[in-house]
Design a protein around this motif. Structure first.
Motif, PDB file in Angstrom:
ATOM      1  N   ALA A   1       0.755  -1.053  -0.116  1.00 42.45           N
ATOM      2  CA  ALA A   1      -0.017   0.118  -0.018  1.00 42.45           C
ATOM      3  C   ALA A   1       1.016   1.166  -0.020  1.00 42.45           C
ATOM      4  CB  ALA A   1      -0.990  -0.072   1.018  1.00 42.45           C
ATOM      5  N   SER A   2       0.547   1.982  -0.712  1.00 43.51           N
ATOM      6  CA  SER A   2       1.402   3.589  -0.949  1.00 43.51           C
ATOM      7  C   SER A   2       0.515   4.502  -0.986  1.00 43.51           C
ATOM      8  CB  SER A   2       2.189   3.392  -2.229  1.00 43.51           C
ATOM      9  OG  SER A   2       2.801   2.074  -2.578  1.00 43.51           O
ATOM     10  N   LEU A   3       1.180   5.535  -0.581  1.00 41.48           N
ATOM     11  CA  LEU A   3       0.730   6.932  -0.543  1.00 41.48           C
ATOM     12  C   LEU A   3       1.480   7.867  -1.308  1.00 41.48           C
ATOM     13  CD1 LEU A   3      -1.684   9.032   0.517  1.00 41.48           C
ATOM     14  CD2 LEU A   3      -0.228   9.413   2.518  1.00 41.48           C
ATOM     15  N   PHE A   4       1.310   8.541  -2.231  1.00 41.83           N
ATOM     16  CA  PHE A   4       1.974   9.601  -3.201  1.00 41.83           C
ATOM     17  C   PHE A   4       1.368  10.750  -2.861  1.00 41.83           C
ATOM     18  CE2 PHE A   4       2.212   5.350  -4.959  1.00 41.83           C
ATOM     19  CZ  PHE A   4       3.802   5.097  -5.509  1.00 41.83           C
TER      20      PHE A   4
ATOM     21  N   ALA B   1       5.059   8.966  -0.154  1.00 40.13           N
ATOM     22  CA  ALA B   1       4.984   9.724   1.358  1.00 40.13           C
ATOM     23  C   ALA B   1       4.876   8.622   2.298  1.00 40.13           C
ATOM     24  CB  ALA B   1       3.633  10.479   1.573  1.00 40.13           C
ATOM     25  N   TRP B   2       4.538   7.400   1.974  1.00 41.58           N
ATOM     26  CA  TRP B   2       4.277   6.310   2.825  1.00 41.58           C
ATOM     27  C   TRP B   2       4.122   4.960   2.108  1.00 41.58           C
ATOM     28  CZ3 TRP B   2       0.214   3.065   3.419  1.00 41.58           C
ATOM     29  CH2 TRP B   2       0.064   2.367   4.623  1.00 41.58           C
ATOM     30  N   SER B   3       4.435   4.037   2.792  1.00 38.01           N
ATOM     31  CA  SER B   3       4.236   2.823   2.273  1.00 38.01           C
ATOM     32  C   SER B   3       4.313   1.594   2.920  1.00 38.01           C
ATOM     33  CB  SER B   3       5.021   2.352   0.778  1.00 38.01           C
ATOM     34  OG  SER B   3       6.092   1.567   1.036  1.00 38.01           O
ATOM     35  N   ARG B   4       3.496   0.586   2.810  1.00 39.52           N
ATOM     36  CA  ARG B   4       3.504  -0.822   3.815  1.00 39.52           C
ATOM     37  C   ARG B   4       3.363  -2.063   2.992  1.00 39.52           C
ATOM     38  NH1 ARG B   4       4.890   2.390   6.660  1.00 39.52           N
ATOM     39  NH2 ARG B   4       4.390   2.879   8.895  1.00 39.52           N
ATOM     40  N   ASP B   5       4.131  -2.782   3.259  1.00 41.16           N
ATOM     41  CA  ASP B   5       3.903  -4.260   2.545  1.00 41.16           C
ATOM     42  C   ASP B   5       3.026  -4.911   3.404  1.00 41.16           C
ATOM     43  OD1 ASP B   5       5.776  -3.431   0.696  1.00 41.16           O
ATOM     44  OD2 ASP B   5       7.265  -4.965   1.137  1.00 41.16           O
ATOM     45  N   GLY B   6       2.235  -5.921   2.506  1.00 43.44           N
ATOM     46  CA  GLY B   6       1.154  -6.773   3.305  1.00 43.44           C
ATOM     47  C   GLY B   6       0.084  -5.983   3.612  1.00 43.44           C
TER      48      GLY B   6
END
Lengths: 1113, 202
Positions: free
Chosen positions: A522-525, A537-542
């Motif tokens: 999941a990513s936030l651009f 700006a932010w990212s998480r796997d899974g």
């Protein structure tokens, strides 16, 4: 006498016809001539003198007229044809007249259709075709084919008792409509239409089984007879007029072996249009059935070929893939197989097509498979080469007369002349045909762009030959993607879920994307809409679903294990994290939604329940079950879901629940409770809203609906609203992204670019549209500045002039401005240095040193003109001699910038000069050539040797630039000349005329090289492209057209024009064309929109006129 | 305004040199001329109809009014003149049939009640054969005769249609006229032309 002798006689006749009698006699006596020839000439000369017989000059045409009398023409109506008594005339076609009639020998009273061949065609080959149809029909017996009854020659008797023999064909009378009308009048749904087509296929299959190919299947040849208790009806295939047997011998083949195309172009297969008659088999009928099915189901043709010239239509049909219908399911697969380019790839029989159509109707899987794209593209390339070669081959063969047509009209002598055509002529003709095809392609692409059919426009442009691609091609190409900012975001793929959110400033947009592929990131651009810069700006796997709440800067994401986490973006601080609890379907709850204040979170997914967390740490989410699947849950207050054909909407504030019938699926709910519904099957979007007080509307309806009409059958990616609610954008569809008014349903903008459909979109406060497409590219469009148009403070632009890389213009509102054509930046909008009512015309000297302006001033000045020295800012008013100037004033600068010719409408031309030290201006010469009714009829040649001006009202002339004496005149054609322009190399001169024609002269021999005909009204603007290959013309008919100056072809008509363009100019680098009109300054830009700097807000008005032109010109 | 695309397409094919396009154009133009004239007579009283106007109107309908300078225009007029000729022959045949009960014989036009010049004692069927004979000798002159005599086009229009100079049209027309006068003299049908010395002058 043979033709050669006659030719010799003709030559002599031409030579002697106007000579005195004795000379005629002497020549004929002296010449060494065959007796036949000499005798013939003598006889012809004897019979030559005018006499008052039927051939008298003033009687020509009378003879024809005397025969064309009403009595002779109509004759008496037919009463009977053989044993058929005529009841009614059904229609008349090119071949004959069709009547409804009764067979008097039959016992039943069934009407029959009787076709009678035009008497005039009885002597042509058509009579054989007519007989052939009868023969073919007589071999067919099928309920889906109009039954054959009788044919031959019979005596036709008119009501007044006269009789004559006619060719006739009697067949079953079908009391119905053509298939398209039948389907629409009876409101057949898709299933019924599929069944109807399957029945047509059955009939065609029967014909194929009997060894007969129809070859001209089109809506007009399929009538449908109504059947009791069966709304579908019984189709009847008619008109086997061009049909032929599959096992045909050579002799009968010549009947239709004409090289040209039989049948009706939009319904013809590639092998038919490319003229390969031998290749026409039952597979060609399968193709025709495919086109018919396509049109019956979508209302459109698979290829937009109507109105195209034949070679271009052939190319479109042979090379381009059919337009996709945009329907869900297998329809495109079935049509794709029926419409395959290669006959071998189509359905093996009409019965197989019928079977798949019936499977489609029943909702069962079809047998056709979409072709593999890899093999298909290779084959298309291979086949295109072959087809292109074969089309060229046919054209060449025809030119050199290899193919001999069975024409009753043009006889042997003509054909023999053809055979003499040289190979050089053939090559020339091939070039003409290639050029014509190229222009047709451009026009086809322009029409597709105007219809926003981007895939088709792209495909057409891609097939243009690279060496022919010029400015018009690049102009159209640039319109394929007119977004002004494009940024590719890595890691966002077609399968990602994506959401765009407005940021805290107008420049900022957030993109939340969750990849569906491992490791499920999941990513936030954060994206800067103006610069295009993107930042992760932010990212998480899974992760599964993720939501971002912009005002509080907090994120909520759901892990693969069903735990959810809420954290602060800036610090990473975790506000809460919990498991979904023991709800058994929790893995399906993948979509987190924040409440408007960002405190609470809801989770939903593809199940009939919601989970809600109240934002209080430690409390467990509350489960709410819904009697249907929650479709959308926007802005927290509203929940919409669907149950059967009902849409339910719950207002979480009041707890009220509403429902209404709707044949569609809710897509989203707006903050005011408007539900966006995509209506099933119709390609429309409905905006549904309850009245604020909850009372039914005056007509008793529970909801107010507004419908936006998309393309028929179009499916769209998403629907997004403008924050004010006034605009709604539909993303993608099978065409473009479009912006509509929610109050009127009117289409306001259509923007081009990106994959179709787009994945997510956003309309921002400042009327920017932002989208994310399937390839992960973010795009932005500026809806305030539609492509091609530059905003100029809303003033009426009255004149423009090219100055280096800038265009200087003046406005009705007495301001002067300039635009840098490289940066598209507006440089200054300065007030006129001389006080005036309006400014009407500007001209900048080629060295960029001086600016001439004409204006209308209050009394006592009237019309006046001044010159600004752009180096010093000094303004000099030009002095008129004695009489005040009147009407329009036009300027022309000499190339060295030392002379200025000024022409007014009444008194003539005044020539002003500056000396090398900058002294002046001084009036050095005058001429009485005035420019009455003209705007722009003086121009210096590029080398400064001549001044071109209008002489009289109809001629152009060259003037000596010292004395203003007319030294050369160009012929006019009795039309008033309105504007003159030199070609950049100075060898040609173009003139615009009031008879709507632009003419190009050769300066050297003063002949008219081209007449550019196409405008409907006076040509008032002219601009040559820097290479001289193109001429742009503006006209009172409100169009701007581009012409190939070498061949005189109209290449393109520029659309989007609502006002006439007077002055036009190409940029120095030829990249854009600028035009001046009452509604502003327009720029047609051939550069990619991204390469143009974005339109900025205009700078504050400058006070200094010197800012208009860049330093150094 | 523009007409059915197939007419334009066939004209373009003809302009490229594809003679077979005539096979398709002829019925289309013939049919349209007939339909137009039919409308004309159905809509008005017993006026006469100018063939030139008929052909111009057919062009506007089938091709479009805005296509004035187009090359296909020339071919249209050529084929239209042929169709016109055919129509006139049909008229004559129909009239012959009407009067003689199906026996195709020559008929003097004076016998008709329509106001015609006394000199138009030319049998359309004989004229048709004469034109065919002329076409075998000199197709261009035959075409000029059709355009000028039957359709009533001016010298300039004829020159434009055939793509030759006005001078050529004038001279060719004079010779064709002389030839037709010769052929139609005493109502005699011109003989076949293959043998040298045959045909006019005999």
């Amino acid at each position: 006498m043979n033709p050669a002798q006659y030719r010799e006689a003709r030559a002599l006749f031409h030579r002697l016809a106007d000579r005195p009698d004795d000379e005629q006699r002497r020549t004929l006596d002296d010449a060494d001539l065959e007796t036949t020839v000499a005798e013939c000439v003598r006889r012809m000369l004897d019979l030559d003198p005018a006499s008052d017989d039927v051939f008298a000059e003033d009687r020509l045409g009378d003879y024809g007229r005397s025969l064309l009398t009403e009595e002779a023409w109509l004759g008496a109506p037919l009463e009977r044809v053989g044993r058929f008594r005529v009841l009614e005339r059904l229609g008349e076609g090119g071949m004959g007249v069709v009547f409804r009639a009764l067979d008097e020998t039959a016992t039943d009273e069934q009407p029959v259709a009787v076709k009678v061949l035009h008497a005039g065609l009885a002597s042509t080959g058509l009579v054989r075709r007519f007989r052939r149809e009868a023969e073919v029909l007589s071999r067919l017996a099928h309920p889906g084919i109009a039954r054959f009854l009788d044919a031959g020659v019979a005596t036709a008797v008119t009501e007044d008792g006269t009789a004559r023999p006619v060719h006739f064909l009697a067949m079953e009378y079908v009391p119905g409509d053509t298939i398209l009308r039948h389907a629409s009048y009876n409101g057949l749904d898709q299933r019924a239409r599929l069944e109807l087509m399957a029945r047509v296929c059955d009939a065609v299959y029967a014909a194929h089984e009997a060894g007969i190919v129809h070859r001209d299947l089109k809506p007009g040849n399929v009538l449908v007879a109504p059947v009791d208790d069966d709304p579908v009806g019984m189709p009847k295939v008619l008109d086997f007029g061009v049909a032929r047997h599959t096992g045909e011998d050579v002799e009968t083949l010549t009947l239709t072996r004409t090289g040209a195309v039989l049948g009706t172009v939009p319904y013809m297969s590639p092998e038919q249009v490319s003229g390969g008659e031998l290749a026409v088999t039952g597979a060609s009928d399968i193709y025709g059935l495919g086109v018919l099915t396509y049109e019956l189901l979508t209302g459109e043709l698979p290829y937009p070929v109507r109105g195209l010239p034949l070679p271009e239509a052939a190319r479109v049909v042979s090379e381009l893939p059919p337009r996709r219908t945009g329907r869900r399911g297998d329809l495109d697969t079935v049509l794709g197989k029926a419409l395959e380019k290669d006959p071998d790839d189509r359905y093996s029989s009409a019965a197989a097509l019928a079977a798949d159509l019936r499977r489609l109707a029943a909702g069962r899987p079809v047998l056709a498979r979409p072709p593999s794209w890899a093999t298909r593209s290779v084959r298309i390339v291979r086949r295109n080469r072959a087809l292109a070669a074969s089309v060229a081959g046919v054209v060449l063969a025809l030119l050199v007369g290899v193919v001999v047509a069975t024409s009753a009209a043009f006889r042997e002598a003509d054909l023999r002349a053809d055979a003499d055509a040289s190979a050089a002529e053939a090559r020339l003709a091939a070039d003409v045909s290639a050029r014509t095809a190229h222009i047709a392609r451009l026009q086809n692409a322009a029409a597709s762009l105007a219809a926003h059919d981007l895939p088709h426009a792209r495909a057409v442009l891609d097939t243009c030959e690279p060496e022919r691609r010029g400015w018009p091609w690049h102009l159209l190409r640039a319109r394929l993607d007119d977004s002004i900012v494009r940024t590719w975001v890595p890691g966002v793929t077609k399968s990602s879920s994506a959401q765009l959110l407005p940021g805290r400033t107008p420049e900022e947009v957030f993109l939340v994307a969750v990849s569906q592929e491992e490791p499920r990131t999941a990513s936030l651009f954060r994206w800067d809409v103006r610069s295009g810069a993107v930042e992760l700006a932010w990212s998480r796997d899974g992760a599964q679903g993720t939501a971002f709440h912009v005002p509080t800067g907090t994120l909520t994401w759901i892990g693969l294990d069903g735990t959810w986490t809420r954290e602060v973006l800036a610090t990473g601080e975790v506000l809460a994290s919990a498991s979904m609890g023991d709800v058994d379907t929790k893995p399906l709850l993948t979509v987190p939604v924040h409440s408007a204040d960002g405190v609470r979170v809801r989770f939903h997914g593809d199940v009939d329940l919601l989970l809600e967390w109240d934002g209080v740490e430690g409390s467990a989410p509350v489960v709410t079950r819904f009697p249907g699947q929650v479709v959308t849950d926007d802005a927290y207050r509203w929940v919409a879901w669907q149950r059967g054909r009902k849409i339910l909407l719950r207002d979480e504030l009041s707890g009220e629940e509403r429902s209404w019938w709707e044949d569609g699926r809710p897509k989203s709910v707006q903050p005011d409770g408007t539900v966006v519904v995509h209506l099933t099957g119709t390609g429309r979007v409905a905006l549904c809203r309850f009245p604020p007080d909850g009372a039914p509307l005056p007509d008793g309806a529970p909801v107010e609906r507004r419908v936006v009409q998309l393309e028929r059958g179009e499916s769209i990616g998403d629907v997004v609203f403008h924050p004010t609610g006034d605009l709604v954008a539909t993303l993608g569809g099978h065409r473009s992204t479009r912006v509509w008014s929610t109050t009127t349903g009117e289409l306001l903008h259509a923007v081009h670019g990106g994959s179709i459909p787009q994945r997510a979109g956003l309309l921002l406060e400042d009327d920017r549209l932002v989208t994310l497409d399937d390839e992960g590219t973010l795009r932005a469009w500026d809806l305030r500045a539609p492509p091609g148009r530059l905003v100029t403070h809303g003033d009426t632009v009255t004149g423009l002039a090219l100055a280096g890389d800038r265009v200087v213009f003046c406005t009705h509102d007495k301001k002067l401005g300039s635009v840098d054509l490289r940066t598209r930046e507006l440089h200054a909008l300065a007030p006129s240095p001389v006080d005036a009512w309006t400014l009407s015309r500007v001209a900048v000297s080629p060295d960029g040193r001086r600016l001439a302006v004409s204006c209308l001033r209050g009394p006592p000045h009237g019309r006046s003109a001044y010159v600004v020295d752009l180096a010093t800012g000094e303004t000099t008013e030009l002095e008129e001699r004695g009489m005040p100037w009147d009407g329009n004033i036009d300027f022309a600068w000499s190339p060295d910038g030392t002379r200025l010719a000024l022409q007014d409408e009444y008194h003539g031309i005044d020539l002003f000069a500056w000396d090398a030290d900058g002294g002046g201006p001084e009036l050095v010469a005058t001429s009485p050539l005035s420019g009455k009714g003209v705007r722009g009829a003086v121009a210096f040649s590029p080398d400064g040797r001549w001044l071109a001006a209008r002489v009289g009202t109809q001629h152009a002339g060259l003037l000596d630039p010292e004395t203003l004496e007319v030294v050369r005149r160009f012929p006019g054609e009795r039309a008033i000349l309105t504007v003159i322009a030199w070609s950049p190399d100075g060898t040609r001169l173009a003139g615009g005329f009031r008879d709507a024609v632009a003419r190009i002269w050769s300066v050297e021999d003063r002949t008219i090289l081209q007449r550019l005909q196409g405008h409907d009204r006076t040509v008032i603007g002219l601009a040559w492209s820097p290479d001289g290959a193109l001429l742009a013309t503006g006209s009172m008919d409100r169009s701007v057209r581009l012409w190939d100056t070498e061949h005189g072809d109209e290449v393109l008509r520029l659309a989007d024009v609502r006002s006439e363009f007077r002055e036009l100019t190409f940029a120095r680098d030829g990249e854009c064309l600028v035009g001046e009109t009452r509604t502003g300054l327009w720029i047609w830009d051939s550069a990619d929109a991204v390469d143009r700097p974005p339109v900025r807000d205009p700078p504050p008005p400058s006070r200094d006129v010197r800012d208009l032109v860049a330093p150094g010109g | 305004m523009s007409g059915p695309p197939e007419v334009t397409q066939h004209l373009e094919a003809l302009a490229r040199g594809d003679r077979s396009a005539v096979d398709h154009l002829f019925p289309l133009i013939y049919g349209d001329l007939r339909a137009l004239a039919g409308d004309f007579f159905r809509g008005r009283g017993a006026e006469t109809l100018q063939p030139t106007a008929l052909v111009h109107e057919a062009y506007a309908r089938l091709v479009g009014r805005d296509r004035e300078g187009w090359t296909g225009r020339r071919h249209f007029y050529s084929v239209a003149a042929l169709a016109m000729r055919q129509i006139l022959v049909d008229q004559a045949r129909a009239r012959g049939a009407q009067r003689r009960g199906g026996d195709l014989r020559r008929v003097s036009l004076e016998a008709c009640d329509t106001p015609v010049a006394p000199e138009t004692e030319v049998d359309p069927l004989v004229l048709d054969e004469a034109l065919s004979a002329l076409a075998r000798l000199d197709p261009r002159q035959a075409r000029i005769a059709e355009l000028r005599f039957l359709t009533g086009l001016s010298v300039a229009e004829t020159a434009d249609v055939l793509g030759v100079s006005e001078r050529t049209v004038k001279l060719d027309w004079r010779m064709a006229r002389a030839w037709l006068r010769d052929a139609l003299r005493d109502g005699e049908r011109p003989r076949d032309d293959d043998a040298p010395g045959d045909g006019p002058p005999s």
